[in-house]
Motif scaffolding. Structure first.
Motif, PDB file in Angstrom:
ATOM      1  N   GLN A 137     -19.363   2.340 -10.188  1.00 54.70           N
ATOM      2  CA  GLN A 137     -18.098   1.451  -9.948  1.00 54.70           C
ATOM      3  C   GLN A 137     -17.039   2.457 -10.309  1.00 54.70           C
ATOM      4  N   LEU A 138     -17.220   3.483 -10.312  1.00 49.53           N
ATOM      5  CA  LEU A 138     -15.976   4.637 -10.493  1.00 49.53           C
ATOM      6  C   LEU A 138     -16.001   5.526  -9.333  1.00 49.53           C
ATOM      7  N   ALA A 139     -14.886   5.708  -8.698  1.00 52.18           N
ATOM      8  CA  ALA A 139     -14.699   6.766  -7.535  1.00 52.18           C
ATOM      9  C   ALA A 139     -13.689   7.757  -8.085  1.00 52.18           C
ATOM     10  N   ALA A 379     -16.213  -3.356  -6.591  1.00 45.77           N
ATOM     11  CA  ALA A 379     -16.550  -2.997  -4.880  1.00 45.77           C
ATOM     12  C   ALA A 379     -16.536  -1.675  -4.753  1.00 45.77           C
ATOM     13  N   VAL A 380     -16.001  -0.672  -5.490  1.00 40.23           N
ATOM     14  CA  VAL A 380     -15.714   0.650  -5.374  1.00 40.23           C
ATOM     15  C   VAL A 380     -16.952   1.210  -4.984  1.00 40.23           C
ATOM     16  N   LYS A 381     -16.944   2.214  -4.093  1.00 40.78           N
ATOM     17  CA  LYS A 381     -18.035   3.210  -3.780  1.00 40.78           C
ATOM     18  C   LYS A 381     -18.073   4.305  -4.735  1.00 40.78           C
ATOM     19  N   GLY A 382     -18.814   4.075  -5.864  1.00 44.52           N
ATOM     20  CA  GLY A 382     -18.722   5.282  -6.838  1.00 44.52           C
ATOM     21  C   GLY A 382     -19.227   6.484  -6.432  1.00 44.52           C
ATOM     22  N   GLY A 383     -18.648   7.503  -7.239  1.00 43.94           N
ATOM     23  CA  GLY A 383     -19.062   8.907  -6.810  1.00 43.94           C
ATOM     24  C   GLY A 383     -17.705   9.597  -6.508  1.00 43.94           C
ATOM     25  N   PHE A 384     -17.912  11.164  -6.056  1.00 43.51           N
ATOM     26  CA  PHE A 384     -16.907  11.841  -5.823  1.00 43.51           C
ATOM     27  C   PHE A 384     -16.493  11.712  -4.433  1.00 43.51           C
ATOM     28  N   TYR A 410      -3.593   6.477  -0.839  1.00 45.84           N
ATOM     29  CA  TYR A 410      -3.138   5.282  -0.870  1.00 45.84           C
ATOM     30  C   TYR A 410      -3.510   4.231   0.275  1.00 45.84           C
ATOM     31  N   ALA A 411      -3.584   4.778   1.421  1.00 45.96           N
ATOM     32  CA  ALA A 411      -4.032   3.961   2.607  1.00 45.96           C
ATOM     33  C   ALA A 411      -5.370   3.333   2.569  1.00 45.96           C
ATOM     34  N   SER A 412      -6.224   4.479   1.943  1.00 46.88           N
ATOM     35  CA  SER A 412      -7.613   3.863   1.693  1.00 46.88           C
ATOM     36  C   SER A 412      -7.732   2.841   0.809  1.00 46.88           C
ATOM     37  N   VAL A 413      -6.984   2.693  -0.298  1.00 49.76           N
ATOM     38  CA  VAL A 413      -6.731   1.319  -1.056  1.00 49.76           C
ATOM     39  C   VAL A 413      -6.310   0.180  -0.402  1.00 49.76           C
ATOM     40  N   ILE A 414      -5.360   0.414   0.406  1.00 48.14           N
ATOM     41  CA  ILE A 414      -4.827  -0.750   1.075  1.00 48.14           C
ATOM     42  C   ILE A 414      -5.584  -1.171   2.272  1.00 48.14           C
ATOM     43  N   ASP A 415      -6.274  -0.586   2.841  1.00 47.63           N
ATOM     44  CA  ASP A 415      -7.051  -1.019   4.201  1.00 47.63           C
ATOM     45  C   ASP A 415      -8.313  -1.259   3.597  1.00 47.63           C
ATOM     46  N   GLY A 416      -8.713  -0.752   2.647  1.00 50.33           N
ATOM     47  CA  GLY A 416     -10.080  -1.206   1.887  1.00 50.33           C
ATOM     48  C   GLY A 416     -10.320  -2.200   0.934  1.00 50.33           C
ATOM     49  N   TRP A 417      -9.100  -2.530   0.585  1.00 46.15           N
ATOM     50  CA  TRP A 417      -9.033  -3.456  -0.647  1.00 46.15           C
ATOM     51  C   TRP A 417      -8.061  -4.541  -0.503  1.00 46.15           C
ATOM     52  N   MET A 418      -6.839  -4.306   0.054  1.00 46.15           N
ATOM     53  CA  MET A 418      -5.658  -5.061   0.025  1.00 46.15           C
ATOM     54  C   MET A 418      -5.333  -5.726   1.317  1.00 46.15           C
ATOM     55  N   GLY A 419      -6.302  -5.692   2.227  1.00 43.00           N
ATOM     56  CA  GLY A 419      -6.328  -6.436   3.557  1.00 43.00           C
ATOM     57  C   GLY A 419      -5.518  -5.581   4.868  1.00 43.00           C
ATOM     58  N   GLY A 420      -5.507  -4.503   4.352  1.00 42.82           N
ATOM     59  CA  GLY A 420      -5.026  -3.476   5.856  1.00 42.82           C
ATOM     60  C   GLY A 420      -3.615  -3.418   5.853  1.00 42.82           C
ATOM     61  N   GLY A 421      -2.889  -2.733   6.899  1.00 45.73           N
ATOM     62  CA  GLY A 421      -1.513  -2.492   6.900  1.00 45.73           C
ATOM     63  C   GLY A 421      -1.138  -1.000   6.586  1.00 45.73           C
ATOM     64  N   SER A 422      -1.934  -0.093   6.455  1.00 47.57           N
ATOM     65  CA  SER A 422      -1.362   1.214   5.890  1.00 47.57           C
ATOM     66  C   SER A 422      -0.563   1.791   7.071  1.00 47.57           C
ATOM     67  N   SER A 423      -0.772   1.762   8.264  1.00 44.16           N
ATOM     68  CA  SER A 423      -0.092   2.441   9.322  1.00 44.16           C
ATOM     69  C   SER A 423       1.170   1.876   9.459  1.00 44.16           C
ATOM     70  N   ARG A 430      -3.574   6.862   8.958  1.00 45.36           N
ATOM     71  CA  ARG A 430      -4.040   7.864   7.582  1.00 45.36           C
ATOM     72  C   ARG A 430      -5.633   7.987   7.803  1.00 45.36           C
ATOM     73  N   GLN A 431      -6.100   8.736   7.041  1.00 51.92           N
ATOM     74  CA  GLN A 431      -7.413   8.998   6.930  1.00 51.92           C
ATOM     75  C   GLN A 431      -8.082   8.017   5.845  1.00 51.92           C
ATOM     76  N   ASP A 432      -9.222   7.364   6.241  1.00 46.62           N
ATOM     77  CA  ASP A 432      -9.823   6.656   5.369  1.00 46.62           C
ATOM     78  C   ASP A 432     -10.803   7.323   4.547  1.00 46.62           C
ATOM     79  N   LEU A 433     -10.706   7.235   3.379  1.00 48.90           N
ATOM     80  CA  LEU A 433     -11.435   8.324   2.293  1.00 48.90           C
ATOM     81  C   LEU A 433     -13.102   7.330   2.110  1.00 48.90           C
ATOM     82  N   GLY A 434     -13.089   6.039   2.516  1.00 49.21           N
ATOM     83  CA  GLY A 434     -14.229   5.350   2.179  1.00 49.21           C
ATOM     84  C   GLY A 434     -14.614   4.915   0.756  1.00 49.21           C
ATOM     85  N   LEU A 435     -13.630   4.519   0.109  1.00 52.99           N
ATOM     86  CA  LEU A 435     -13.522   4.322  -1.371  1.00 52.99           C
ATOM     87  C   LEU A 435     -14.371   3.164  -1.758  1.00 52.99           C
ATOM     88  N   PHE A 436     -14.590   2.237  -0.714  1.00 56.10           N
ATOM     89  CA  PHE A 436     -14.982   0.904  -1.000  1.00 56.10           C
ATOM     90  C   PHE A 436     -16.206   0.373  -0.282  1.00 56.10           C
TER      91      PHE A 436
END
Length: 462
Positions: A137-139, A379-384, A410-423, A430-436
């Motif tokens: 649970q830690l990224a 919900a986090v995708k743990g790892g590096f 920031y965008a990876s958190v907004i889009d992956g967790w907060m419902g989107g809208g980063s653009s 923005r690039q999605d880092l796949g954090l979730f």
């Protein structure tokens, strides 16, 4: 022109809506500060959005603009590590000889770290982070920066808080998210800073967060002054506020009084007496943050911050203390958080920059560039994630290169967790880092109006 060597505290002061000191400049914002609740509530609320409506018999509780969060809405808690955190001594490259050479006596031996994998270890104080890592649970997002480093606390904070690496900032990234979330509506509880001023990242183009103090709100008057007549007094305040045009000075100040009472009415049952909060500043702030989540007042974003991480000298003791405080604060948050919210909350960190790879002559490090950041939750995708910067070829005053733009973080958190809208928030894709691994899920195990029920029909102390 600000001094490029501006201190952490002065940079924060310039980038926050701070407490007013001029008693003769009593605008609405400063009135809120003076009555002890903080700026923000009066700026967001408008006529008919008062939480006191539900506490006064005969008034329409539907006027309460805040409310329980939706079944698929996530909550974000953002932790600011102000002053510039030494990333190399937070996530330690245990097998990198260059780290040990450049950091010298400041380097943490690999055997003393909390081992993450064959090449990395956590600072030994971060035992709660290690627990989250082991649970998947830690990224850890490596090499995060804003790519326009100037190494000034003020300019770098402004970039991180605004989410804009260039130009003069007029709003913050979380403030713009709140603008989009509210879509023109008013809500005292959509977002809040635990503290006494609103930092830039919580100021939008059309909205501003509410401040929540760590001390118990007192409904605008000392507790010992309350009597059975208080409800009548509060109603009188409301009547006075509504008697003047909303755009007038009297109307703005009157509405600020109402908003202050409204927020206090909601938070008084949630925030404990001062003697029930223990630990350092950041521990108390995250304790309050967890209580606010449990209360389900409708808050989607909560922010906290503290420092000083600006370790130019005496870093071994200073940084160790900050890591210990951070670890205890996160542990307290999860201990306080009702398990029913476990699938609905994500925490993340930021710091305006890292530190130099080379130690200086005062047992410290100087302003750097990129550093690792943490995102943690069920919900986090743990790892590096991201890319660890190389220390190869760096000379005495060189900085560690950045590989992940802070906007992608920031965008990876907004889009992956907060419902989107980063653009929309960052003005481009923005690039999605796949954090979730997934978005927010799970029904809350207690009635969603539980916090509201604590003060419906409330009567003043007799």
């Amino acid at each position: 022109m600000l001094d490029p060597d501006i201190s952490t505290s002065d940079a924060l002061r310039h980038l926050s809506v701070s407490d007013g000191t001029d008693a003769f400049a009593l605008d609405r914002r400063r009135f809120l500060q003076m009555v002890g609740l903080g700026v923000g509530a009066g700026m967001v609320a408008g006529p008919g959005t008062s939480l006191l409506d539900v506490a006064l018999p005969g008034l329409d509780p539907s006027a309460w603009a805040a409310g329980p969060i939706g079944p698929e809405e996530g909550i974000l808690v953002v932790i600011g590590l102000f002053g510039g955190n030494d990333g190399l001594n937070t996530v330690v490259p245990i097998n990198d000889g260059l780290y040990h050479d450049q950091h010298g006596a400041l380097a943490i031996p690999g055997s003393a770290t909390l081992r993450l994998d064959a090449n990395s270890g956590l600072n030994p104080e971060l035992t709660e982070f290690k627990r989250l890592w082991d649970a998947g649970q830690l990224a850890i997002v490596e090499g995060v920066g804003h790519l326009q480093d100037e190494f000034s606390h003020f300019s770098s904070m402004a970039k991180w808080m605004s989410g804009k690496p260039t130009g003069i900032p007029t709003s913050g990234w979380l403030g713009r998210w709140t603008d989009r979330y509210l879509n023109g509506s008013k809500d005292l509880f959509a977002s809040a800073e635990i503290g006494h001023s609103i930092p830039l990242h919580m100021i939008g183009e059309r909205s501003i967060a509410t401040t929540v103090p760590t001390n118990k709100p007192d409904f605008g008057v000392p507790r010992e002054w309350r009597s059975a007549a208080d409800l009548a007094l509060f109603q009188t305040v409301r009547d006075l506020a509504s008697s003047a045009p909303a755009s007038s000075w009297l109307g703005r100040v009157g509405q600020a009084q109402v908003d202050q009472l409204d927020v206090a009415a909601a938070l008084n049952p949630v925030i404990p007496d001062d003697d029930q909060l223990s630990g350092t500043e950041i521990v108390a702030k995250l304790d309050i943050a967890a209580r606010l989540v449990n209360a389900n007042l409708g808050m989607r974003v909560l922010t906290v911050g503290w420092g000083d991480f600006d370790s130019h000298a005496g870093q071994p003791s200073q940084h160790t203390s900050r890591m210990r405080e951070l670890n205890e604060a996160v542990r307290t948050f999860y201990q306080r958080l009702d398990p029913a919210w476990g699938n609905r909350v994500t925490l993340m960190t930021f710091s305006e920059f890292g530190r130099t790879p080379y130690a200086n002559d005062g047992q410290g490090t100087d302003h750097g560039s990129s550093a690792p950041q943490f995102v943690f939750g069920a919900a986090v995708k743990g790892g590096f994630h991201g890319q660890r910067p190389s220390l190869s070829g760096l000379q005495r005053w060189d900085r560690i290169p950045s590989h992940v733009d802070m906007r992608d973080y920031y965008a990876s958190v907004i889009d992956g967790w907060m419902g989107g809208g980063s653009s929309e928030i960052f003005g481009g894709t923005r690039q999605d880092l796949g954090l979730f691994r997934r978005g927010p899920t799970g029904e809350i195990a207690f009635p969603p109006t539980s916090a509201l029920g604590q003060f419906v029909g409330m009567r003043p102390e007799r």
